[in-house]
Design a protein around this motif. Structure first.
Motif, short mmCIF file in Angstrom:
data_model
loop_
_atom_site.label_atom_id
_atom_site.label_comp_id
_atom_site.label_asym_id
_atom_site.label_seq_id
_atom_site.Cartn_x
_atom_site.Cartn_y
_atom_site.Cartn_z
N ALA A 136 25.37 95.82 76.03
CA ALA A 136 24.69 97.11 76.23
C ALA A 136 25.63 98.14 76.86
O ALA A 136 25.66 99.31 76.45
CB ALA A 136 23.45 96.91 77.09
N TRP A 137 26.38 97.71 77.87
CA TRP A 137 27.32 98.65 78.49
C TRP A 137 28.36 99.12 77.48
O TRP A 137 28.78 100.28 77.50
CB TRP A 137 28.01 97.98 79.69
CG TRP A 137 27.15 97.83 80.90
CD1 TRP A 137 26.63 96.67 81.42
CD2 TRP A 137 26.69 98.88 81.76
NE1 TRP A 137 25.87 96.94 82.54
CE2 TRP A 137 25.89 98.28 82.78
CE3 TRP A 137 26.86 100.26 81.77
CZ2 TRP A 137 25.28 99.03 83.79
CZ3 TRP A 137 26.26 101.01 82.78
CH2 TRP A 137 25.48 100.39 83.77
N ARG A 138 28.78 98.24 76.58
CA ARG A 138 29.80 98.60 75.60
C ARG A 138 29.30 99.57 74.54
O ARG A 138 30.07 100.35 73.98
CB ARG A 138 30.33 97.35 74.90
CG ARG A 138 31.19 96.46 75.76
CD ARG A 138 31.88 95.36 74.97
NE ARG A 138 33.00 95.88 74.19
CZ ARG A 138 33.89 95.11 73.57
NH1 ARG A 138 33.77 93.80 73.63
NH2 ARG A 138 34.88 95.65 72.90
N HIS B 36 25.82 105.82 71.33
CA HIS B 36 24.57 106.24 70.71
C HIS B 36 23.76 107.23 71.54
O HIS B 36 22.90 107.92 70.99
CB HIS B 36 23.71 105.00 70.41
CG HIS B 36 24.35 104.08 69.42
ND1 HIS B 36 24.23 104.24 68.06
CD2 HIS B 36 25.15 102.99 69.60
CE1 HIS B 36 24.91 103.28 67.45
NE2 HIS B 36 25.47 102.53 68.36
N PHE B 37 23.99 107.30 72.84
CA PHE B 37 23.19 108.15 73.70
C PHE B 37 24.10 108.97 74.62
O PHE B 37 25.20 108.54 74.97
CB PHE B 37 22.22 107.32 74.55
CG PHE B 37 21.23 106.55 73.74
CD1 PHE B 37 20.08 107.16 73.24
CD2 PHE B 37 21.44 105.21 73.45
CE1 PHE B 37 19.17 106.45 72.48
CE2 PHE B 37 20.53 104.48 72.70
CZ PHE B 37 19.39 105.11 72.21
N ASP B 38 23.63 110.15 75.00
CA ASP B 38 24.35 110.98 75.96
C ASP B 38 24.04 110.46 77.36
O ASP B 38 22.92 110.61 77.86
CB ASP B 38 23.91 112.44 75.82
CG ASP B 38 24.37 113.06 74.51
OD1 ASP B 38 25.44 112.65 74.01
OD2 ASP B 38 23.65 113.93 73.98
N VAL B 39 25.02 109.87 77.99
CA VAL B 39 24.86 109.29 79.32
C VAL B 39 26.03 109.72 80.19
O VAL B 39 27.06 110.17 79.68
CB VAL B 39 24.80 107.74 79.25
CG1 VAL B 39 23.53 107.28 78.53
CG2 VAL B 39 26.05 107.17 78.57
N SER C 261 16.08 107.86 67.79
CA SER C 261 16.96 108.98 67.43
C SER C 261 18.42 108.70 67.72
O SER C 261 19.31 109.33 67.14
CB SER C 261 16.52 110.25 68.16
OG SER C 261 16.61 110.07 69.57
N GLY C 262 18.71 107.73 68.59
CA GLY C 262 20.09 107.39 68.89
C GLY C 262 20.72 106.43 67.90
O GLY C 262 21.92 106.17 67.99
N HIS D 231 18.93 100.35 75.59
CA HIS D 231 17.98 101.37 76.04
C HIS D 231 17.77 101.29 77.56
O HIS D 231 17.62 102.32 78.24
CB HIS D 231 16.64 101.20 75.32
CG HIS D 231 16.76 101.27 73.84
ND1 HIS D 231 15.86 100.66 72.98
CD2 HIS D 231 17.69 101.87 73.03
CE1 HIS D 231 16.21 100.89 71.74
NE2 HIS D 231 17.32 101.62 71.74
N GLN D 232 17.76 100.08 78.08
CA GLN D 232 17.59 99.88 79.52
C GLN D 232 18.74 100.50 80.30
O GLN D 232 18.53 101.21 81.30
CB GLN D 232 17.51 98.37 79.78
CG GLN D 232 17.37 97.96 81.23
CD GLN D 232 17.14 96.46 81.32
OE1 GLN D 232 16.01 95.99 81.31
NE2 GLN D 232 18.20 95.68 81.41
#
Length: 391
Positions: free
Chosen positions: A29-31, A36-39, A320-321, A337-338
């Protein structure tokens, strides 16, 4: 203590503790999350484990810059802002309370801890840290399955009317073979409980999450089908449950049934949820994670029936991501997502959910089920002690 302003003004350093099954899932998930998302900007700094050679190999494979064997040294580092705890449950309380005291944001895998005393200590640490801008979250990743997030939205919008009944089952078969070897998950001193803490925690969390309600009382039973397992020095006693059953009464009046097993032959990872209301119903099976079934009880009876919703539209939660419509996603995406939500909470200075208090709420239900089983199935309340506050 690192202030929130400091932690979001530079690249966030992340340390993960634990590199086995959950460590791999979280590392993935971290990778992928920033693809895919703006973070906020972050770096996978260090992966921590007890075996130096094994954790070094895992760190290289999973994308961490370095590895370490002493989590205490790691949480003391100035370049670490987030601690992701994927270690077994008996380590959760010690690591989480120390990391929060050091000013690190903490994500900890479910269940919150192995005992109520440890859970209460973790909530107290989280509340103290929250007052100075340090965030914490417990990892009930199935809340981030898009189909289940959509189910919660439909229920909250009143599409089911008044919910009367919910069924939650979580069935696996990885312990069905009597000759399966002894592991830490089968010892109460290390695992806390068996199927109860391992998978009933997810089922209970989903009941409370979907209904936005809490459990008032429970009646339950635990059972161990295989009481001995092969160990390195001969047979060892299994001291946790293989399966659990419970009836939960919700504060809002609905009644839930929960059954979980790690010896259900043919069931690989079947979290099934059924929610029945006065105006509609919903069903879901984690083995088909992109599908939600919805029945509109206000339709004419001659055309009434469950319809399949393929939860892959951009309008659906989190989708959407990802990919174009119909291009399905899987189990591992719930962890992505988490991480996305946790990073946004840190950046925005908002409180993550599920909080440690919510994790404690699940622990209270599990403890009540265990107490009920010990009392022959008697009804046991889950009233929260007054010393814990969500404020």
């Amino acid at each position: 203590m690192t202030s929130l302003q400091t932690s979001v003004s530079r690249t966030l350093g992340v340390a993960a503790i634990g590199y086995a099954f959950m460590g791999q899932a979280h590392s993935n998930a971290w990778r992928t999350v920033a693809n895919h998302f703006d973070v906020p900007n972050f770096e996978q700094k260090v992966l921590v484990g007890r075996d130096a050679a094994a954790v070094a190999a895992a760190a290289h494979k999973y994308g961490w810059s370095e590895s370490a064997t002493d989590w205490r040294e790691v949480i003391a580092r100035d370049d670490i802002d987030i601690v992701d705890i994927c270690a077994p449950g008996w380590l959760h309380a010690e690591i989480a309370t120390a990391a929060l005291a050091a000013g690190k944001h903490v994500l900890v895998e479910k269940p919150l801890a192995n005992s109520m005393a440890e859970s209460l200590a973790m909530v107290a640490a989280a509340q103290a840290a929250r007052s100075v801008g340090v965030r914490s979250m417990v990892g009930f990743n199935y809340r981030r399955v898009p189909a289940l997030a959509l189910a919660r939205k439909l229920i909250a919008a009143g599409e089911l009317g008044t919910v009367r009944q919910i069924r939650a089952s979580y069935l696996q078969d990885w312990l069905v073979d009597d000759s399966a070897p002894m592991t830490w998950r089968l010892r109460k001193e290390t695992a806390g409980s068996g199927a109860l803490g391992d998978i009933a925690s997810h089922a209970v969390d989903q009941v409370q999450y979907l209904l936005n309600d809490t459990v008032a009382d429970v009646s339950g039973r635990l059972h161990t089908f295989v009481t001995e397992r092969p160990g390195p020095d001969g047979p060892e006693q299994v001291t946790v449950d293989d399966a659990a059953w419970a009836t939960l009464t919700m504060d809002g009046g609905a009644v839930a049934s929960v059954d979980v097993s790690r010896v259900a032959l043919g069931q690989k990872n079947a979290l099934r949820l059924e929610v029945y209301g006065t105006a509609g119903s919903i069903t879901f099976n984690l083995e088909n994670p992109n599908e939600l079934y919805f029945l509109n009880g206000t339709d004419p009876v001659e055309v009434q029936g469950f319809r399949r919703i393929l939860v892959t539209e951009p309008e659906h939660p989190y989708i959407s991501g990802w990919w174009p419509q119909g291009h399905v996603i899987g189990w591992e995406h719930s962890f992505t997502h988490q991480i996305r939500d946790f990073l946004l909470n840190i950046a925005n200075g908002t409180d993550p959910s599920p909080s440690f208090e919510e994790g404690l709420g699940v622990q209270r239900v599990l403890a009540a089920i265990e107490a009920s089983s010990a009392a022959g199935g008697a009804t046991v309340p889950t009233a929260a002690p007054q010393l814990v506050s969500k404020d």
